[in-house]
Design a protein around this motif. Sequence first.
Motif, PDB file in Angstrom:
ATOM      1  N   SER A 199       0.831  -1.200   0.000  1.00 32.17           N
ATOM      2  CA  SER A 199       0.000   0.000   0.000  1.00 32.17           C
ATOM      3  C   SER A 199       0.867   1.252   0.000  1.00 32.17           C
ATOM      4  O   SER A 199       0.572   2.218  -0.694  1.00 32.17           O
ATOM      5  CB  SER A 199      -0.916   0.013   1.226  1.00 32.17           C
ATOM      6  N   THR A 200       1.931   1.236   0.795  1.00 26.87           N
ATOM      7  CA  THR A 200       2.812   2.395   0.862  1.00 26.87           C
ATOM      8  C   THR A 200       3.446   2.671  -0.494  1.00 26.87           C
ATOM      9  O   THR A 200       3.495   3.814  -0.949  1.00 26.87           O
ATOM     10  CB  THR A 200       3.911   2.167   1.917  1.00 26.87           C
ATOM     11  N   ASP A 201       3.922   1.627  -1.146  1.00 25.26           N
ATOM     12  CA  ASP A 201       4.541   1.793  -2.462  1.00 25.26           C
ATOM     13  C   ASP A 201       3.545   2.352  -3.466  1.00 25.26           C
ATOM     14  O   ASP A 201       3.871   3.245  -4.262  1.00 25.26           O
ATOM     15  CB  ASP A 201       5.080   0.458  -2.971  1.00 25.26           C
ATOM     16  N   GLU A 202       2.331   1.848  -3.423  1.00 23.94           N
ATOM     17  CA  GLU A 202       1.315   2.302  -4.370  1.00 23.94           C
ATOM     18  C   GLU A 202       0.895   3.741  -4.079  1.00 23.94           C
ATOM     19  O   GLU A 202       0.709   4.539  -5.000  1.00 23.94           O
ATOM     20  CB  GLU A 202       0.106   1.359  -4.321  1.00 23.94           C
TER      21      GLU A 202
ATOM     22  N   GLU B 270     -12.396  15.521 -11.285  1.00 22.06           N
ATOM     23  CA  GLU B 270     -12.413  14.554 -12.382  1.00 22.06           C
ATOM     24  C   GLU B 270     -10.994  14.296 -12.905  1.00 22.06           C
ATOM     25  O   GLU B 270     -10.611  13.145 -13.171  1.00 22.06           O
ATOM     26  CB  GLU B 270     -13.295  15.071 -13.516  1.00 22.06           C
ATOM     27  N   THR B 271     -10.205  15.358 -13.022  1.00 19.76           N
ATOM     28  CA  THR B 271      -8.823  15.219 -13.483  1.00 19.76           C
ATOM     29  C   THR B 271      -8.001  14.380 -12.506  1.00 19.76           C
ATOM     30  O   THR B 271      -7.230  13.499 -12.915  1.00 19.76           O
ATOM     31  CB  THR B 271      -8.171  16.614 -13.644  1.00 19.76           C
ATOM     32  N   HIS B 272      -8.177  14.653 -11.200  1.00 19.61           N
ATOM     33  CA  HIS B 272      -7.457  13.881 -10.184  1.00 19.61           C
ATOM     34  C   HIS B 272      -7.867  12.409 -10.210  1.00 19.61           C
ATOM     35  O   HIS B 272      -7.019  11.509 -10.088  1.00 19.61           O
ATOM     36  CB  HIS B 272      -7.708  14.459  -8.793  1.00 19.61           C
ATOM     37  N   VAL B 273      -9.161  12.143 -10.356  1.00 22.95           N
ATOM     38  CA  VAL B 273      -9.635  10.759 -10.374  1.00 22.95           C
ATOM     39  C   VAL B 273      -9.045  10.010 -11.564  1.00 22.95           C
ATOM     40  O   VAL B 273      -8.601   8.857 -11.435  1.00 22.95           O
ATOM     41  CB  VAL B 273     -11.181  10.706 -10.416  1.00 22.95           C
ATOM     42  N   SER B 274      -9.002  10.651 -12.702  1.00 20.52           N
ATOM     43  CA  SER B 274      -8.411  10.018 -13.890  1.00 20.52           C
ATOM     44  C   SER B 274      -6.949   9.673 -13.646  1.00 20.52           C
ATOM     45  O   SER B 274      -6.479   8.587 -14.014  1.00 20.52           O
ATOM     46  CB  SER B 274      -8.528  10.955 -15.104  1.00 20.52           C
TER      47      SER B 274
ATOM     48  N   GLN C 187      -3.578   1.712 -12.006  1.00 17.17           N
ATOM     49  CA  GLN C 187      -3.949   0.720 -13.022  1.00 17.17           C
ATOM     50  C   GLN C 187      -5.320   0.103 -12.730  1.00 17.17           C
ATOM     51  O   GLN C 187      -5.508  -1.114 -12.782  1.00 17.17           O
ATOM     52  CB  GLN C 187      -2.869  -0.361 -13.134  1.00 17.17           C
ATOM     53  N   LEU C 188      -6.273   0.989 -12.419  1.00 18.88           N
ATOM     54  CA  LEU C 188      -7.654   0.590 -12.172  1.00 18.88           C
ATOM     55  C   LEU C 188      -8.538   1.185 -13.259  1.00 18.88           C
ATOM     56  O   LEU C 188      -8.156   2.154 -13.924  1.00 18.88           O
ATOM     57  CB  LEU C 188      -8.111   1.074 -10.789  1.00 18.88           C
ATOM     58  N   SER C 189      -9.729   0.616 -13.429  1.00 14.86           N
ATOM     59  CA  SER C 189     -10.568   1.066 -14.540  1.00 14.86           C
ATOM     60  C   SER C 189     -11.868   1.732 -14.134  1.00 14.86           C
ATOM     61  O   SER C 189     -12.582   2.270 -14.979  1.00 14.86           O
ATOM     62  CB  SER C 189     -10.887  -0.120 -15.465  1.00 14.86           C
TER      63      SER C 189
ATOM     64  N   GLU D 167     -13.694  -0.417  -8.754  1.00 14.25           N
ATOM     65  CA  GLU D 167     -12.411  -1.062  -8.510  1.00 14.25           C
ATOM     66  C   GLU D 167     -11.580  -0.261  -7.507  1.00 14.25           C
ATOM     67  O   GLU D 167     -10.861  -0.840  -6.695  1.00 14.25           O
ATOM     68  CB  GLU D 167     -11.633  -1.215  -9.824  1.00 14.25           C
ATOM     69  N   LEU D 168     -11.692   1.065  -7.563  1.00 12.20           N
ATOM     70  CA  LEU D 168     -10.949   1.911  -6.633  1.00 12.20           C
ATOM     71  C   LEU D 168     -11.418   1.673  -5.195  1.00 12.20           C
ATOM     72  O   LEU D 168     -10.602   1.580  -4.275  1.00 12.20           O
ATOM     73  CB  LEU D 168     -11.129   3.390  -6.995  1.00 12.20           C
TER      74      LEU D 168
END
Length: 223
Positions: free
Chosen positions: A156-159, A195-199, A206-208, A212-213
Amino acid sequence: MTEPDASAALPVVIVDDHSIFRSGLRAELDGGIRVLGEAATVEEAIALVVSSQPRVVLLDVHLPGGRGGGGAEVIREAAPQAPRTLFLALSVSDAADDVVRVIRAGARGYITKSASGAEVSDAARRVSEGDAVFSPKLAGFVLDAFGAVAGETAESTDELDRLSAREQEVMRLIARGYAYKEVAGALFISPKTVETHVSAVLRKLQLSSRHELTAWALERKLL
């Protein structure tokens, strides 16, 4: 002996539908805790949290009012409007369903009402500093519910390191189910910026999708 500096005390609110418990807890909290107010219902609690912006809310799980969601409903409704506020559940119940429900809503800890005033004070302070705090018996429920496994914290920390501080704030609110407009209001930015931050968050992790988030954040105990 020097008196505690009121301006340096940790600001909290107490939410419980029993006035005797609220009074007793208020009297037992240590001098490093400053109580901004008390509330007895879901509606009162939401209004108080939003108006007073405490650092920590000492929150009962079962409350009258609202849509019947109790403490979890308070967190879901108040958190977007009080982004710096953290929630510590404090309840007589040690039922797994109650624990998981309020943690999924965003509480940073859960302790039972058998705790002493000193223990509650310490727990509130630890939550304010970023720790997750649970009564010993309840920690197992949380680990089971969120599927903690060896190595998960490091992963989690790395991600999370891939995300900016703002992206992490947006990620947590979106993962909890808040709309772009609600996130924008809580963080004082525009819905388009959200919206920009979420994208960016979805791309970096690497979620769609938002679904998934949410699953990703729950598995890593980030909510």
